[in-house]
Scaffold this active site. Structure first.
Site, PDB file in Angstrom:
ATOM      1  CG  ASP A 101      12.915  -2.528  -0.435  1.00 48.73           C
ATOM      2  OD1 ASP A 101      13.468  -1.985   0.537  1.00 48.73           O
ATOM      3  OD2 ASP A 101      13.488  -2.747  -1.513  1.00 48.73           O
ATOM      4  CE1 TYR A 102       6.918  -5.095   2.506  1.00 52.02           C
ATOM      5  CE2 TYR A 102       5.510  -3.833   3.952  1.00 52.02           C
ATOM      6  CZ  TYR A 102       6.297  -4.938   3.724  1.00 52.02           C
ATOM      7  OH  TYR A 102       6.458  -5.878   4.710  1.00 52.02           O
ATOM      8  CD  GLU A 103       5.614  -1.153  -7.735  1.00 52.92           C
ATOM      9  OE1 GLU A 103       5.498  -0.517  -8.794  1.00 52.92           O
ATOM     10  OE2 GLU A 103       5.598  -2.399  -7.686  1.00 52.92           O
ATOM     11  N   GLY A 104       5.005   1.683  -3.649  1.00 52.27           N
ATOM     12  CA  GLY A 104       3.907   2.641  -3.551  1.00 52.27           C
ATOM     13  C   GLY A 104       3.284   2.772  -2.180  1.00 52.27           C
ATOM     14  CB  SER A 105       3.442   0.723   0.886  1.00 54.04           C
ATOM     15  OG  SER A 105       2.749   0.651   2.105  1.00 54.04           O
TER      16      SER A 105
END
Length: 272
Positions: A51-55
């Site tokens: 859920d960490y956007e783009g991570s």
């Protein structure tokens, strides 16, 4: 001087004590350079989450450039059922470009209700155990913002690692960290610099010559003074932050109790 090593709980190996929390890294114009700087500096533990956007995408992109990099990758899922957790694990493997992810964590299990969900038959823990059996992940962990849930997780014997907040801003985690280490869990410390905008406020005070003892280097010293801590994962969005954190950890000297109390008082007074 290399980054010091510490045992990763009872897993039977050591890792550098400084890792990278990659939640905010993708939102930087220097995102890829920041990850490369971490690898170049000897950071081997990198924490991300579905859920960490783009991570995960960022890390997968950079790590595909360096297939020989010895990186211990940790990701997390918010999902609470076995089937949905396994789906997330397989998506993580695809995006990160890894056949096996080193550590997969149940993300932010911070209420009794969430704890009951993940531990129930058909819950997310069951899915992670199945993923270990099929070689998709190596170790199972949990992250929480609740000391009550942390104690339940430690007592359960189900986890190889636990992620908790601990800093001069949040010293009350200390007994739980020590309990986890005593039980053989690896202890991963999130938000060692305070989080919630505190780091920016501290850097602003430093620029004005008003910081006193409250500096990122001293905050890292504070956390690492606890021998129960296996790895600390400050976030970073720029390569210079990586280099500053590495320099602080390479020069690490434990704090005295008096220094720790002084830093705690400074932390309380940050917004006074």
């Amino acid at each position: 001087m290399p980054i010091p090593l510490r045992p990763f709980g009872a897993a039977g190996f050591e890792l550098p004590v400084l890792g990278l929390g990659a939640m905010d890294t993708p939102h930087s114009p220097e995102a890829e350079a920041t990850v490369r700087a971490a690898l170049d500096a000897g950071i081997r533990f990198i924490d991300t989450a579905r859920d960490y956007e783009g991570s995960e995408y960022l890390l997968g992109s950079v790590l595909r450039e360096r297939p020989a990099a010895e990186v211990f990758l940790a990701s997390k899922t918010f999902r609470r059922t076995a089937a949905s957790a396994q789906y997330e694990i397989d998506r993580s493997r695809q995006v990160l470009g890894r056949e096996t992810i080193d550590l997969y964590q149940l993300h932010d299990v911070s209420t009794p209700e969430a704890w009951a969900q993940v531990m129930a038959p058909g819950g997310a823990l069951e899915g992670l155990r199945d993923a270990v059996d099929r070689g998709a992940i190596r170790f199972i962990g949990i992250s929480t913002h609740s000391l009550e849930v942390a104690r339940l997780a430690i007592a359960s014997g189900a986890f190889a690692a636990i992620m908790l907040e601990y800093s001069a801003f949040y010293p009350e985690s200390l007994p739980v960290l020590e309990l986890a280490a005593d039980r053989g869990l690896a202890v991963i410390v999130m938000r060692p610099l305070g989080g919630s905008g505190r780091t920016s406020a501290i850097r602003g005070r430093m620029a004005r010559g008003e910081a006193g003892p409250l500096t990122p280097a001293n905050l890292l010293r504070y956390v690492l003074t606890c021998p129960a801590v296996s790895v600390v994962i400050p976030g970073a969005r720029y390569p210079d932050r990586i280099r500053a954190n590495v320099a602080a950890v390479e020069a690490f000297v434990p704090m005295s109790p008096a220094e720790m109390r002084e830093l705690e008082r400074a932390a309380v007074a940050l917004y006074d």
